[in-house]
Scaffold this motif. Structure first.
Motif, mmCIF file in Angstrom:
data_model
loop_
_atom_site.group_PDB
_atom_site.id
_atom_site.type_symbol
_atom_site.label_atom_id
_atom_site.label_comp_id
_atom_site.label_asym_id
_atom_site.label_seq_id
_atom_site.Cartn_x
_atom_site.Cartn_y
_atom_site.Cartn_z
ATOM 1 N N VAL A 1 -1.800 -1.838 9.465
ATOM 2 C CA VAL A 1 -0.438 -1.328 9.256
ATOM 3 C C VAL A 1 0.569 -2.169 10.026
ATOM 4 N N ILE A 2 0.266 -2.451 11.280
ATOM 5 C CA ILE A 2 1.181 -3.237 12.113
ATOM 6 C C ILE A 2 1.363 -4.637 11.538
ATOM 7 N N HIS A 3 0.254 -5.256 11.097
ATOM 8 C CA HIS A 3 0.354 -6.599 10.520
ATOM 9 C C HIS A 3 1.093 -6.567 9.188
ATOM 10 N N GLY A 4 0.832 -5.553 8.378
ATOM 11 C CA GLY A 4 1.443 -5.486 7.054
ATOM 12 C C GLY A 4 2.932 -5.220 7.058
ATOM 13 N N LEU A 5 3.418 -4.473 8.067
ATOM 14 C CA LEU A 5 4.816 -4.055 8.074
ATOM 15 C C LEU A 5 5.651 -4.646 9.206
ATOM 16 N N LEU A 6 5.009 -5.002 10.314
ATOM 17 C CA LEU A 6 5.799 -5.311 11.524
ATOM 18 C C LEU A 6 5.473 -6.653 12.150
ATOM 19 N N ARG A 7 4.722 -7.524 11.454
ATOM 20 C CA ARG A 7 4.258 -8.744 12.111
ATOM 21 C C ARG A 7 5.387 -9.680 12.520
ATOM 22 N N ASP A 8 6.575 -9.533 11.908
ATOM 23 C CA ASP A 8 7.686 -10.422 12.255
ATOM 24 C C ASP A 8 8.586 -9.840 13.337
ATOM 25 N N LEU A 9 8.239 -8.656 13.877
ATOM 26 C CA LEU A 9 9.079 -8.004 14.877
ATOM 27 C C LEU A 9 8.441 -8.076 16.257
ATOM 28 N N ASP A 10 9.288 -8.075 17.283
ATOM 29 C CA ASP A 10 8.835 -8.044 18.675
ATOM 30 C C ASP A 10 8.345 -6.637 18.987
ATOM 31 N N TRP A 11 7.054 -6.514 19.293
ATOM 32 C CA TRP A 11 6.423 -5.207 19.514
ATOM 33 C C TRP A 11 7.128 -4.406 20.614
ATOM 34 N N ASN A 12 7.751 -5.094 21.549
ATOM 35 C CA ASN A 12 8.402 -4.401 22.670
ATOM 36 C C ASN A 12 9.926 -4.331 22.535
ATOM 37 N N ALA A 13 10.442 -4.697 21.360
ATOM 38 C CA ALA A 13 11.896 -4.640 21.141
ATOM 39 C C ALA A 13 12.365 -3.186 21.077
ATOM 40 N N PRO A 14 13.568 -2.890 21.606
ATOM 41 C CA PRO A 14 14.093 -1.519 21.514
ATOM 42 C C PRO A 14 14.470 -1.167 20.075
ATOM 43 N N ALA B 1 15.920 5.398 22.052
ATOM 44 C CA ALA B 1 15.481 5.098 23.417
ATOM 45 C C ALA B 1 14.084 4.486 23.454
ATOM 46 N N HIS B 2 13.379 4.525 22.325
ATOM 47 C CA HIS B 2 12.009 4.011 22.277
ATOM 48 C C HIS B 2 11.970 2.520 21.941
ATOM 49 N N THR B 3 10.859 1.886 22.319
ATOM 50 C CA THR B 3 10.544 0.561 21.807
ATOM 51 C C THR B 3 9.799 0.735 20.480
ATOM 52 N N ILE B 4 9.605 -0.369 19.770
ATOM 53 C CA ILE B 4 8.828 -0.300 18.529
ATOM 54 C C ILE B 4 7.429 0.241 18.811
ATOM 55 N N ALA B 5 6.816 -0.246 19.875
ATOM 56 C CA ALA B 5 5.464 0.202 20.225
ATOM 57 C C ALA B 5 5.427 1.713 20.441
ATOM 58 N N GLN B 6 6.404 2.246 21.192
ATOM 59 C CA GLN B 6 6.439 3.686 21.450
ATOM 60 C C GLN B 6 6.672 4.479 20.162
ATOM 61 N N ALA B 7 7.528 3.939 19.271
ATOM 62 C CA ALA B 7 7.821 4.633 18.026
ATOM 63 C C ALA B 7 6.597 4.692 17.117
ATOM 64 N N VAL B 8 5.754 3.656 17.169
ATOM 65 C CA VAL B 8 4.628 3.574 16.237
ATOM 66 C C VAL B 8 3.366 4.229 16.785
ATOM 67 N N ARG C 1 14.255 -0.660 10.833
ATOM 68 C CA ARG C 1 13.997 0.714 11.280
ATOM 69 C C ARG C 1 13.171 1.469 10.235
ATOM 70 N N ARG C 2 13.464 1.201 8.965
ATOM 71 C CA ARG C 2 12.712 1.859 7.903
ATOM 72 C C ARG C 2 11.240 1.464 7.954
ATOM 73 N N ARG C 3 10.975 0.189 8.199
ATOM 74 C CA ARG C 3 9.593 -0.282 8.291
ATOM 75 C C ARG C 3 8.871 0.326 9.491
ATOM 76 N N VAL C 4 9.579 0.460 10.614
ATOM 77 C CA VAL C 4 8.977 1.066 11.802
ATOM 78 C C VAL C 4 8.623 2.529 11.526
ATOM 79 N N ALA C 5 9.537 3.258 10.868
ATOM 80 C CA ALA C 5 9.271 4.660 10.546
ATOM 81 C C ALA C 5 8.064 4.792 9.622
ATOM 82 N N LEU C 6 7.953 3.910 8.653
ATOM 83 C CA LEU C 6 6.819 3.940 7.727
ATOM 84 C C LEU C 6 5.519 3.618 8.461
#
Length: 602
Positions: free
Chosen positions: A106-119, A81-88, A128-133
């Motif tokens: 951390v955000i740049h190293g692992l998530l720079r190619d993802l939409d910060w507000n994507a569900p 139910a969370h967005t990436i931003a909420q999860a991180v 999902r593994r990268r978001v959890a890390l």
């Protein structure tokens, strides 16, 4: 160093197996611990007990008051139910987390190619593994416990994670434990290695290379039943000592002792003999990609997509090549062109008449028809002998001998395929591919679900396999270990990497920085380059690129010509290989100059 955590007399057992029997361990400030061992011996269970996620059947775990422990499980615990931003970052205001340099890194190293507000529920398993890390690493912890953190990460993300862990705490503070089969990562970040085996945990000083040395010393004194395992470990040590300069130059173990242990170990591969056998099986022509390109047609959701263009690749018999590239760069499309499962939309693919390509995919489709059969039934219908290289001669091995080399015990021969572990199924899948006797073998992420011992055994087997080998893997150690050269798919083109994985990482960093450079059109002047100097630098960069491409083409043609040379003429082959090495050295020098100039230009 201050004490953080202690474990005393830990005992853990399941109905059919005792996992640990009265083990005692401690974790101090500054500890950087890698945990290795065979699959099923209890690595994840040990991590869970130390982190407080699993209760031991006996014994206890104690922590210093106020110690915090962060854990990355193998299980997916994200809230859909969370967005990436909420999860991180949760509900933390943006001005707070955006003002924290570590969180931004951390955000740049692992998530720079993802939409910060994507569900979260829209993400793939790897994403999902990268978001959890990222969610774990943005927080403050005294101890971090990581269970297979490199799974689903590409080479760039793994390199970033290693750098992050090395600088996360000041020297002598904080601690982490990591369970991983990624041997490059272990060697890069760990100062101590724990081997889990036979219901105990045995500590070794240093990272993976130091652990291998100490284990060889231990195995030399072990019983005869350990002889096979010892020989593979000694061979791996020989590669570590003779291999990549970045690894051998580090004072991670006693050089004299290591050299003494490997003085009677031959080179890991007899390249000339392997190439001679490959030519005998393949002939001179393998697969040539000639100005090949692939463009996927438009769909209702997307316009036409050009994945590859102007790819010139003449694959030689006996060639052993690793392919690098980010997810979506076109690696699978490139291998599809080689295998014949994808046709080019421009250029052409020329294939030798005797070429037989087999691919070890990330799926286990090859096992579907054998799902309910015991292993012995699966191999009973196969041929009685299969050819591998043994020194300067060929050697025939039975399916049973190959199974033994891949770590199957006699008892496991009666186990149905569906009841094998993931790693065992993966090894059986590789065996069935090899037993088809292809002369071109493509491995697509072959290291999944493998422990370090099994990876060493597979590498040992591939060292004697006489054919052309193409490997796609995010496991840097495996890629460097089983291949002799690396290429990258960058910007839709195939590029040779004389500098290997390190060169790829530099090129990717430049590629990521390119949009920023374009946005700063006056950067060259700010660095002290006037207009004339800037134009001269740009002109030299263009000339360097043309020269590098020309030399790369010459190297490719020279390697292809090796197959046409008399394989018994060792002196002539040596001269040709020397000439190739000289051209590759020149390419590397030119690329260093190219990097200098592009940095000046900005």
């Amino acid at each position: 160093m201050a004490h953080l955590l202690g474990a005393e007399g830990l005992h853990l057992e399941y109905p059919t197996k005792v996992v640990f029997d009265s083990i005692t361990l401690g974790i101090e400030e500054g500890d950087r611990i890698g945990i290795v061992g065979r699959n099923g011996d209890g690595k994840s269970s040990l991590l869970a007990m130390l982190a407080g996620r699993k209760e031991p059947d006996a014994g206890r775990v104690t922590m210093r008051a106020g110690t915090t422990v962060g854990v990355l499980d193998q299980a997916d615990t994200l809230d859909d139910a969370h967005t990436i931003a909420q999860a991180v970052v949760g509900d933390t205001p943006e001005y707070e987390w955006a003002g924290d340099a570590r969180v931004r890194d951390v955000i740049h190293g692992l998530l720079r190619d993802l939409d910060w507000n994507a569900p979260v529920d829209s993400l793939s398993g790897g994403q999902r593994r990268r978001v959890a890390l990222a969610a774990l690493l943005t927080q403050d912890w005294d101890i971090i416990a990581l269970d297979e953190p490199t799974n689903h990460l590409d080479v760039e993300a793994i390199t970033w994670l290693a750098a992050h862990l090395k600088k996360r705490w000041a020297a002598g503070t904080g601690a982490f434990l990591v369970v991983t089969h990624d041997r490059w990562f272990l060697d890069e970040v760990c100062t101590e290695t724990w081997e889990v085996h036979d219901r105990i945990v045995e500590p070794f000083e240093g990272g993976y290379a130091a652990y291998i040395l100490q284990r060889v010393e231990r195995d030399r004194m072990a019983a005869a039943s350990e002889a096979k395992r010892q020989n593979i470990a000694r061979k791996e040590l020989a590669w570590l000592r003779r291999g990549a300069p970045a690894r051998t130059s580090k004072p991670k173990f006693r050089i004299d002792a290591a050299n003494q242990l490997i003085e009677d170990v031959p080179e890991i591969r007899d390249t000339v003999s392997l190439q001679s056998l490959a030519v005998a099986r393949l002939g001179k022509d393998v697969v040539d990609l000639l100005d090949a390109g692939v463009t996927y047609p438009a769909t209702a959701a997307a316009p036409p997509s050009e994945v590859l263009r102007d790819v010139e690749w003449r694959i030689a018999p006996g060639e052993r090549t690793g392919i690098l590239g980010v997810n979506g760069a076109g690696k699978s499309t490139l291998l599809g062109l080689v295998a014949g499962t994808i046709q080019p939309t421009s250029g052409r693919v020329k294939r030798g008449k005797t070429v037989q390509v087999r691919t070890l995919t990330q799926r286990i489709d090859e096992l579907a028809q054998h799902w309910n059969d015991p292993v012995r039934v699966v191999i009973s219908g196969l041929r009685t002998a299969y050819t591998f290289c043994a020194g300067s001669k060929s050697q025939d091995l039975t399916p049973g001998q190959l199974l033994e080399r891949l770590g199957f015990s006699t008892a496991q021969l009666s186990t149905p395929v569906k009841d094998l572990s993931g790693g065992q199924q993966r090894r059986l899948q590789l065996l069935l591919v090899l037993l088809d006797q292809p002369n071109v073998l493509i491995l697509d992420e072959p290291t999944n679900d493998m422990d370090t011992d099994m990876l060493a055994a597979i590498e040992d087997l591939l060292d004697s396999w006489p054919g052309t080998l193409l490997v796609v893997s995010h496991d840097r150690y495996f890629l460097e270990r089983v291949t002799d050269q690396q290429y990258a798919v960058l910007g839709g083109r195939l590029r040779h990497l004389p500098g290997g994985v390190d060169e790829y990482l530099r090129l990717r960093a430049l590629q990521d920085a390119e949009p920023q450079a374009q946005a700063s059109s006056t950067a060259g002047a700010q660095k002290g380059l006037d207009g004339a100097a800037l134009r001269a630098a740009q002109k030299e960069v263009s000339a360097l690129e043309r020269r590098i491409q020309k030399l790369t083409d010459q190297v490719d043609r020279a390697k292809h010509a090796l197959a046409e040379h008399d394989q018994a003429d060792y002196a002539g082959l040596g001269e040709k290989m020397k000439a190739i090495s000289e051209r590759e050295a020149e390419i590397e020098e030119l690329e260093l100059r190219w990097f200098e100039l592009t940095e000046q230009i900005g």
